[in-house]
Design an enzyme around this catalytic site. Sequence first.
Site, PDB file in Angstrom:
ATOM      1  N   GLY B 243       0.836  -1.197   0.000  1.00 57.35           N
ATOM      2  CA  GLY B 243       0.000   0.000   0.000  1.00 57.35           C
ATOM      3  C   GLY B 243       0.869   1.245   0.000  1.00 57.35           C
ATOM      4  N   GLY B 472       1.280  -6.419   4.042  1.00 61.65           N
ATOM      5  CA  GLY B 472       2.669  -6.845   4.058  1.00 61.65           C
ATOM      6  C   GLY B 472       3.360  -6.585   5.376  1.00 61.65           C
ATOM      7  N   GLY B 514      -1.695   1.065  12.884  1.00 55.64           N
ATOM      8  CA  GLY B 514      -2.487  -0.145  12.704  1.00 55.64           C
ATOM      9  C   GLY B 514      -2.289  -1.167  13.807  1.00 55.64           C
ATOM     10  N   ARG B 623       7.065  -2.193  22.589  1.00 54.27           N
ATOM     11  CA  ARG B 623       7.115  -3.663  22.522  1.00 54.27           C
ATOM     12  C   ARG B 623       7.132  -4.099  21.066  1.00 54.27           C
ATOM     13  NH1 ARG B 623       3.099  -8.198  25.039  1.00 54.27           N
ATOM     14  NH2 ARG B 623       2.726  -9.338  23.111  1.00 54.27           N
ATOM     15  N   PRO B 627       8.343 -10.179  16.173  1.00 55.67           N
ATOM     16  CA  PRO B 627       9.752  -9.893  15.901  1.00 55.67           C
ATOM     17  C   PRO B 627      10.188 -10.159  14.469  1.00 55.67           C
ATOM     18  CG  PRO B 627       9.498 -11.568  17.641  1.00 55.67           C
ATOM     19  CD  PRO B 627       8.127 -11.137  17.251  1.00 55.67           C
ATOM     20  N   GLN B 633       9.987  -5.340   8.316  1.00 56.53           N
ATOM     21  CA  GLN B 633       9.494  -3.986   8.050  1.00 56.53           C
ATOM     22  C   GLN B 633      10.619  -2.977   8.098  1.00 56.53           C
ATOM     23  OE1 GLN B 633       6.089  -3.156  10.685  1.00 56.53           O
ATOM     24  NE2 GLN B 633       5.229  -2.220   8.876  1.00 56.53           N
ATOM     25  N   LYS B 696       4.192   0.757  20.065  1.00 56.72           N
ATOM     26  CA  LYS B 696       4.138   1.998  19.282  1.00 56.72           C
ATOM     27  C   LYS B 696       4.177   1.598  17.804  1.00 56.72           C
ATOM     28  CE  LYS B 696       7.796   3.976  21.396  1.00 56.72           C
ATOM     29  NZ  LYS B 696       8.764   5.047  21.796  1.00 56.72           N
ATOM     30  N   GLU B 700       6.656   3.118   9.434  1.00 59.91           N
ATOM     31  CA  GLU B 700       7.117   4.355   8.809  1.00 59.91           C
ATOM     32  C   GLU B 700       8.420   4.848   9.413  1.00 59.91           C
ATOM     33  OE1 GLU B 700       4.160   6.399   7.014  1.00 59.91           O
ATOM     34  OE2 GLU B 700       2.537   5.192   7.840  1.00 59.91           O
TER      35      GLU B 700
END
Lengths: 334, 743, 164
Positions: B243, B472, B514, B623, B627, B633, B696, B700
Amino acid sequence: MRPFAYTTAGTAVEAVAALAAAGPGARLLAGGTTLYDLMKLEIETPPAVVDVHRVADLAGFDTSGERELVFGAGARMADVAEDGRLRRDYPALTESLWRAASQQLRNMATLGGNLLQRTRCPYFRGGEPFACNKRRPGSGCAAQEGLDRSHALFGGSDDCIAVYPGDWATALVAFDAEVDVLGPGGARSLPLARLHREPGDTPQLEHTLEPGELITRIRVPVTPAGRGSAYLKIRDRESYAFALVSAAVALTVDGDGRVGECRIAVGGVATRPWRVPAAEQALRGQPVSDASARAAGEAAFAGARPGRHNAFKIELGTRTVADAVRVAAGRAVR
Amino acid sequence: MSSPHADVQPVDTRRVDAREKVTGAAVYATDLHPDQLAHAVLATATVGRGRITGLDTAAAEAVPGVLLVLTHLDHLDLQSPGFVMGGGYGVQSLQPLLDEHIAYRGQAVALVVAETLIAATQAAKLVRADYEPEPFAVTLDSPGVERLSQPAVIPLPFLADLDVGDAESAYAAAPVQIDAVYDQPAQHQNPMELIGATVWWRGDTVVVHEGTQNASAIRHGLARQLGIDPANVEVVSPYTGGGFGQKNSLQIHIAPLAVAARRLGRPVKLVVSRTQLFHHTSFRPASRHRIRLGADEHGRMLAALHDVEHQTSRFDLFPMMYTETTARLYGIGDFRGRQTFARMDTQSPGFMRAPFEHPGVFAFESAVDELAYAAQRDPLEFRLANDTTADPVTGEPFSSRHLAQCLRRGAKLFGWSARQWQPASMRADDGSLVGWGVAAGAYPASIVPSAAHLVASADGRIRVGVDGHEMGQGIRSAIALLVAENLGLDVRHVEITVGDTRVATQHLTAGSWGTASTLGAVHAALRELRKQLGADVSGPVDLAAAVGATGREHVESRAETLGPGQTEQDAERARQGLVALAGPEFTGYSTFSWIAHFVEVRVEPTTCRIRVPRVVSVADCGRVASPVTAASQVRGGIVWGIGACLREAGEVDPRYGGWLNASLEEYPVPVNADIGTLDVDFIGEPDLRFHPVGVKGLGEVSMVGVAAAVANAVYHATGVRHRRLPIRIEDVLAGTGLPEPRL
Amino acid sequence: MAATEPVYEVELSCAVNGEPVHVRVDTRESLLDLLRERLGVTGAKKGCDHGQCGACTVHLDGRRVVSCLTPAVQAAGADVTTVEGVAGPDGELHPLQQAFIDHDALQCGYCTPGQIMSGLACLAEGHAGDDDEVREYMSGNLCRCGAYAGIVAAVRAVAEQQGR
């Protein structure tokens, strides 16, 4: 895509006959990576296509000859790139193949088709509304006053500065390759250096084949300079991209450390495969050194005519030629 | 969280939907081929701006198999969806195909529908439009661009000018100063999945399958456009093929597809071509940043002024929040932020991964590096010396800030202590210039209302229907791990449905909120489930036994959660498919995610090619919910940062408008060979003040600062500072002080 | 060859994942569109339709190709393998599929079928000798999520298994 009639051919002779029978504007389809792509964009709109991708007598290649290397026009780029003898004796040729496109495309694309790969100029591929004399003769050349970063320093005209994008032909032209063709009038041969046209005022005409002719073979005269050869390609990313600048260099080095035979061509910077005799002359007889390599690079780009955004390719190209000279000299048999 | 039972297998942390993805079983929206499917293709405008004076669709309609050609002459009777950042639902407010005006090149002028994709494609090329062209502007420097101060045109508190202390005076008095402008190009998200949808009607209900980050916006926006009840819109999006912000709202093709499907009484599928996609939906706007920084002789930063302008369309104001993050990186007492729109003739720009934080922090962290060098300091030490525990904007504490730990741990993993301070002083064995760069990054932590529905079964399995989208980032994995660890289950016994308006409200999944939002709702639903089952508040639950003991086949629980300080009004906005977010300022604290990046570049001395052999990144995202997928990411964020710094730019020919390099060949995203070793680590401290399970955001922040670290490394390698992205071979060539090209 | 009526549609016979396929195709149709829109074999994905991304990679007679630039008519008589044909008949994953899972060599999953098909070919071609070789020979498959490191690790892991 526009509808097109489809036939296949089993041999080169059949292909030539089928092409003649298919009428004006019919095209040969081999790997499809250029033609079918441009047909999807409706930049190519042939009314008929003759599929030669399975023509058996075009598929082979032989790198063991004593006088020349022979490549069937239908041989796949990936297969030739893997040839052990060629990798050892003509690294510039295999490097020009495996540094092109991706392995998937190299599995599809043929050696003959690749010679006639068309330009990646965005104004050409972009279709409407861009002015492009190559795509629509008389409409102008948007690149001249536009974003010309990828465009030619050599061989351009007021009507077109689109770069010839191929790597293989750039390497071949350094080796004085010959091209065999078969047409309605029979077979003939021509130097690869005469296969492509400069745009002049007819940029829509890119090659010198007659209508109905088929490339059957590419032949490369055997030379000891093959061993001392390199094809370097500088791109906007490390792989899977067209050249900003490339250089094919092949040379021999004499017992006293001087360059003997010398062949140099550059890619990504010209409207056709671009041999640079001035660079060869500058290097021939010179000791291999950073200075002589640089001088060869400078000679290669001495006549460059840059536009608005591509002048950097003069310095980049100069250095790429110099690098290629160093790599080639390192490989050369002394 | 480990299980108290020694015989329980360690939790399998691998991505839970990976099997579907490696076998081809995962079904994306345009993989569908329902019976009677018709295919749609767009025809688009060729002028930079203007008016359609004639439209000829006869040739298109004559192509065998063509069923329908929709244009503005067909009275589609659609309302504007409204702009997602203007109280609406759409990627932009302008709905094409409603009138003769062309606002930008590439705008749709016809939707062609045919029995086959081949016929539709052929016919779309045959649609002929005549135009009366109008002048247009398409770059920040074009004449005709209209500049507007953001607070003057959108007087909302979170978009206001930022004034902390008196930055101008503090800057003027600072003995060490940097004043520089950083230019960044428009960029395009280019998820691998093309934008597209499969749409049909089931009675009065329209069913939309589209890869999206925001199924609820499609539902409510499409209802608004068609004038129907949102209850009659179903949106299904189990998998989104990437996205990156481009799929965060209602796309402009959905409503015309719904009209076409209704008129034909058949399902219709559209896959927008890659070239059209560059013009069809959002992109990262070009932006220009002037940064002024002042420091004292000891390397203490005193003042910062960050002035930004970014492009937006003529018809929408895409709001910007660059300074919100740059103001938080360091303990700078006096800060000034100013943000200005530059309106021009493009489609509306929008969110692209780290939409403001990547460009803003590239500029700011480049300037910080310049200041460190001006102050003769090590750039890592300089950053550590300017750390803060309080939010310099609000004066309140951060709920968690482990940036200094990120920097220290990253430095150790990277081997920073072996760095020579002097630029252009390090060389590799092959003669390459070696540069080591560092930069910090931050991203605001936000949270939105969320909903979860759990169904525990007597066979020991649990179904989770939840508010969230999988694109993803691995949201299924995060949910599965939370549920499995909470109840002591095997993750394979957790079945998850996301992106489906039939099971839950589907709030926009973006802004890295999200996972935190969804896990909050799942966590609350788990508490409720434990109550229903009569289980303890924590510890493993034998689900089969517990459900069996109730005498029922299934035990259900539901939860709707809000972010800190949110009210029922926010929940109602979420139910309406509108953005309803809280943060990063909460009562008594602010919350951001933090990261530090360390980058090695090697510059080939002859050709000036830049390569990036290794990167070390250490993140503080609270947290770490999952993992394996979290590390992926971050690696993805690094790849994005390398692309943004060295490769990607939307190129514009001002004579034509639109985008010139509108393909994956000409818009070079990184390939495998561009990427070296990527080492990722996490601080892993839960932020329980912000969130019930301490999560958190991550997606991004992982990209924020990478481009600055790369550029800072290029400076360190070459001694030349580059302030315009992307940094290309010619920039380095021109900057290295070597002979000028002979002309 | 004598002049005949122009042919705009062809009866195509080939095998897709071992199953015989007989279908009438328009000469313009790509193998990718045939698989996805006519045969319901949707593992191969469309990411660019112009040979610029690799998401549509399939094997044609055992060689990796981009199916978007392969006219379907060129598949006549060929064996076509897509990602759906990689796992064993009872669903047992191929070691490379398992390695993709174990090394998290994917995120959104959209490019993954193409990566798997390319990775299998990369191994079969003998181009998985070291990390840099894998990087080069997997560069025809874009991954916008940026899973490249995992992809290299997965291909290399299988290469090492096979080497033993």
